[in-house]
Design a protein around this motif. Structure first.
Motif, PDB file in Angstrom:
ATOM      1  N   VAL A   1       0.833  -1.209   0.000  1.00  0.00           N
ATOM      2  CA  VAL A   1       0.000   0.000   0.000  1.00  0.00           C
ATOM      3  C   VAL A   1       0.866   1.256   0.000  1.00  0.00           C
ATOM      4  CG1 VAL A   1      -1.737   1.308   1.281  1.00  0.00           C
ATOM      5  CG2 VAL A   1      -1.909  -1.189   1.150  1.00  0.00           C
ATOM      6  N   VAL A   2       1.861   1.293   0.873  1.00  0.00           N
ATOM      7  CA  VAL A   2       2.710   2.482   0.994  1.00  0.00           C
ATOM      8  C   VAL A   2       3.483   2.732  -0.299  1.00  0.00           C
ATOM      9  CG1 VAL A   2       4.679   3.481   2.209  1.00  0.00           C
ATOM     10  CG2 VAL A   2       2.884   2.304   3.495  1.00  0.00           C
ATOM     11  N   THR A   3       3.966   1.690  -0.944  1.00  0.00           N
ATOM     12  CA  THR A   3       4.717   1.849  -2.196  1.00  0.00           C
ATOM     13  C   THR A   3       3.864   2.504  -3.267  1.00  0.00           C
ATOM     14  OG1 THR A   3       6.089  -0.073  -1.707  1.00  0.00           O
ATOM     15  CG2 THR A   3       5.991   0.636  -4.000  1.00  0.00           C
ATOM     16  N   LEU A   4       2.609   2.073  -3.394  1.00  0.00           N
ATOM     17  CA  LEU A   4       1.718   2.687  -4.378  1.00  0.00           C
ATOM     18  C   LEU A   4       1.469   4.157  -4.062  1.00  0.00           C
ATOM     19  CD1 LEU A   4      -0.991  -0.060  -5.057  1.00  0.00           C
ATOM     20  CD2 LEU A   4       0.833   0.713  -6.592  1.00  0.00           C
ATOM     21  N   VAL A   5       1.260   4.473  -2.800  1.00  0.00           N
ATOM     22  CA  VAL A   5       0.985   5.854  -2.402  1.00  0.00           C
ATOM     23  C   VAL A   5       2.196   6.751  -2.674  1.00  0.00           C
ATOM     24  CG1 VAL A   5       0.503   7.384  -0.447  1.00  0.00           C
ATOM     25  CG2 VAL A   5      -0.752   5.230  -0.684  1.00  0.00           C
ATOM     26  N   ILE A   6       3.380   6.290  -2.279  1.00  0.00           N
ATOM     27  CA  ILE A   6       4.600   7.086  -2.482  1.00  0.00           C
ATOM     28  C   ILE A   6       4.856   7.311  -3.970  1.00  0.00           C
ATOM     29  CG2 ILE A   6       7.118   7.018  -2.288  1.00  0.00           C
ATOM     30  CD1 ILE A   6       5.949   7.756   0.332  1.00  0.00           C
ATOM     31  N   SER A   7       4.706   6.281  -4.766  1.00  0.00           N
ATOM     32  CA  SER A   7       4.974   6.399  -6.204  1.00  0.00           C
ATOM     33  C   SER A   7       3.942   7.283  -6.883  1.00  0.00           C
ATOM     34  CB  SER A   7       4.992   5.011  -6.848  1.00  0.00           C
ATOM     35  OG  SER A   7       6.019   4.228  -6.292  1.00  0.00           O
ATOM     36  N   TRP A   8       2.676   7.167  -6.472  1.00  0.00           N
ATOM     37  CA  TRP A   8       1.641   8.051  -7.029  1.00  0.00           C
ATOM     38  C   TRP A   8       1.965   9.503  -6.690  1.00  0.00           C
ATOM     39  CZ3 TRP A   8      -1.494  11.385  -4.248  1.00  0.00           C
ATOM     40  CH2 TRP A   8      -2.473  12.048  -4.998  1.00  0.00           C
ATOM     41  N   ALA A   9       2.363   9.752  -5.453  1.00  0.00           N
ATOM     42  CA  ALA A   9       2.693  11.118  -5.052  1.00  0.00           C
ATOM     43  C   ALA A   9       3.909  11.640  -5.814  1.00  0.00           C
ATOM     44  CB  ALA A   9       2.957  11.167  -3.545  1.00  0.00           C
ATOM     45  N   SER A  10       4.871  10.759  -6.082  1.00  0.00           N
ATOM     46  CA  SER A  10       6.064  11.165  -6.824  1.00  0.00           C
ATOM     47  C   SER A  10       5.710  11.670  -8.213  1.00  0.00           C
ATOM     48  CB  SER A  10       7.034   9.985  -6.919  1.00  0.00           C
ATOM     49  OG  SER A  10       8.177  10.333  -7.665  1.00  0.00           O
ATOM     50  N   ASP A  11       4.806  10.958  -8.897  1.00  0.00           N
ATOM     51  CA  ASP A  11       4.357  11.396 -10.224  1.00  0.00           C
ATOM     52  C   ASP A  11       3.410  12.587 -10.123  1.00  0.00           C
ATOM     53  OD1 ASP A  11       5.839   9.554 -11.581  1.00  0.00           O
ATOM     54  OD2 ASP A  11       4.184   8.179 -12.012  1.00  0.00           O
TER      55      ASP A  11
END
Length: 523
Positions: free
Chosen positions: A337-347
């Motif tokens: 879950v955290v990986t998806l959130v961090i990567s979405w925020a990065s983009d």
């Protein structure tokens, strides 16, 4: 921080540049119109949006499964260990570490060559082939009877598994723009955390097959997981295209739209050019590549330590073997879950530096918790923070290196080099968990804490360095210094000023790549 994008592709619509030095300076110091540049003035058409959605639906799931199986087949030895592998084969703690390490040596050596030949072989053939072959090797691991047999199986497994991560990142970079890449990498990379969770569940079930067919539970872990990989690998020949033009799920209109979409993000020439060994060297000495290699080494040490030794860590907290397998699911699920959130925020917020710093802080908190308590449930709870932090770093760092390395072969080398350093960290992690330090592995935890803090500092340093590089590129004198030689080298008897301009632009882009003054580094 702001994510900057490449202005205009090299075409007949580029800013006019004449042959005299003074005119070169004047023309190159002026701003281009930057029409159609993502993140500047472009709004995607409905056709482009539809094409990108189709790529997401058709490409990402199969690539996610590919990498999911890669991670399971590489790390399931940790599950096999507590299911009886060491006892049945009579392995010492040192021998176990040797067989784990043996995978990484050929794994590392195969990554750069694989990325350099990917375009020539074609992803449609290359990726399914290596998947099918390592599925067969994983199955054979379930038939070994001694240390030597297991060592040989792990060596050849590493040789064919190594290319998967860098090849997928390079492959995706030809289908998506730089702004879209981090979330797409996360989409397949989160399969590592799912693999950790699923592997624990699957291993718990397969361990109960102990004695079936005269085989131990750990043997069934290898045999059945390897068979699954073999079948899916063979199906891959029919599921992935090598280029957008070969994608049967796209209409002709969508193929043209996605090609134009990519070309606006990068000059088409950057995806061309011929292989030359100097491009490999240029990639390896690029400052931003060196920085990302350091970041990936630190994260590789922590992430593979968790992936391989999580069952052992949980088991040494006093939980029985099958329950230990099941308890590894929670931290890996949180990491997903955290990986998806961090990567979405990065983009979404057009930043690479800040998400990496946030992930490193999250992991550091987990390590500090682990070091400051002896309560086993608190120790277990700290693994949720640690896993979430270290697993959310690679998608952003892989996107960052792909964003800032051009042209094609320089990008291919840079992506593969970060995978090499990640796996060098994996080798180190193998030797950081001596059985004598269980259950706390205090010294190992201190080393990992230092590494994750250094990772965050390196990310900040890289962001500041790239910001400085971008500012230098805006200096007219710097532009003159970089570009004038290419215009002066064009023969005076060329057909026209326009053709000389085109030829000079082409030479400048292909030779300078990401160092071209119109290439803006992603921060």
């Amino acid at each position: 921080m702001v994510l900057s994008f490449l202005p205009h592709p090299v075409s007949s619509h580029s800013s006019p540049v004449t042959m005299t030095k003074a005119e070169v300076t004047s023309s190159l110091s002026s701003k281009s119109s930057m029409t159609g540049v993502p993140g500047v003035s472009e709004v995607k058409s409905e056709v482009e949006k539809r094409a990108v959605r189709k790529l997401d639906i058709n490409l990402l799931p199969i690539l996610t499964v590919f990498f999911f199986l890669s991670f399971i087949d590489r790390t399931n030895i940790g599950n096999a260990k507590i299911a009886g592998l060491e006892a049945d084969l009579g392995l010492t703690d040192r021998q176990y570490k040797i067989v784990v390490t043996a995978l990484y040596v050929p794994y590392i050596l195969s990554e750069v060559p694989a990325n350099l030949i990917l375009r020539h072989v074609g992803p449609r053939w290359f990726l399914p082939t290596i998947l099918t072959v390592w599925g067969a090797i994983t199955c054979l691991q379930g038939t070994v009877t001694n240390f030597s047999g297991l060592l040989a199986a792990r060596f050849f497994l590493g040789m064919v598994e190594g290319p998967m991560l860098p090849c997928i990142v390079l492959y995706l970079s030809s289908f998506y723009t730089r702004q879209e890449l981090s979330l797409r990498i996360a989409a397949f990379f989160t399969s590592t955390s799912l693999a950790g969770a699923f592997s624990g569940l699957l291993a718990a079930g397969l361990s109960k097959m102990d004695g079936v067919g005269g085989k131990s539970g750990w043997q069934w872990i290898f045999i059945l997981e390897g068979l699954l990989t073999f079948v899916i690998g063979f199906s891959g020949y029919f599921l992935i295209p090598s280029t957008p033009a070969e994608a049967r799920f796209l209409t002709e209109e969508e193929k043209e739209a996605i090609t134009a979409h990519i070309e606006r993000d990068r000059p088409v020439l950057l995806n061309g050019g011929h292989f030359h060994l100097k491009e490999v060297g240029r990639a390896l000495i690029s400052p931003q590549v060196v920085m990302l290699n350091i970041i990936n080494f630190f994260d590789g040490t922590t992430i593979f330590g968790l992936a391989i030794f999580m069952p052992t860590i949980v088991n040494t907290l006093g939980f029985p073997p099958i329950r230990s397998q099941l308890l590894t699911v929670g931290p890996f699920a949180a990491a997903f879950v955290v990986t998806l959130v961090i990567s979405w925020a990065s983009d979404r917020y057009k930043s690479r530096t800040i998400p990496l710093v946030c992930s490193s802080v999250l992991a550091a908190i987990g390590y500090i918790m682990y070091l400051c308590t002896n309560h086993r449930f608190t120790l277990y709870g700290s693994l949720f923070l640690t896993a979430s932090g270290v697993y959310s770093i690679p998608p952003v760092s892989c996107a960052w290196i792909s964003n800032n390395s051009e042209p094609h072969y320089r990008r291919a080398t840079a992506i593969a080099s970060t995978a090499v350093f990640t796996n060098c960290g994996g080798i180190l992690s193998t030797w950081l968990f001596p059985a004598s330090e269980a259950p706390k592995f205090r010294n190992t935890s201190i080393i990992n804490l230092v590494f994750i803090l250094l990772l965050g500092l390196t990310a900040v340093a890289n962001g500041l360095m790239l910001h400085r590089f971008n500012k230098r590129k805006q200096d007219p004198a710097r532009r003159q210094e970089l570009l004038a030689p290419y215009f002066e080298s064009v023969k005076a008897d060329s057909e026209s000023d326009h053709s000389r301009t085109e030829e000079a632009n082409k030479r400048a882009w292909l030779d300078l790549g990401d160092k071209h003054p119109d290439f803006k580094y992603v921060l």
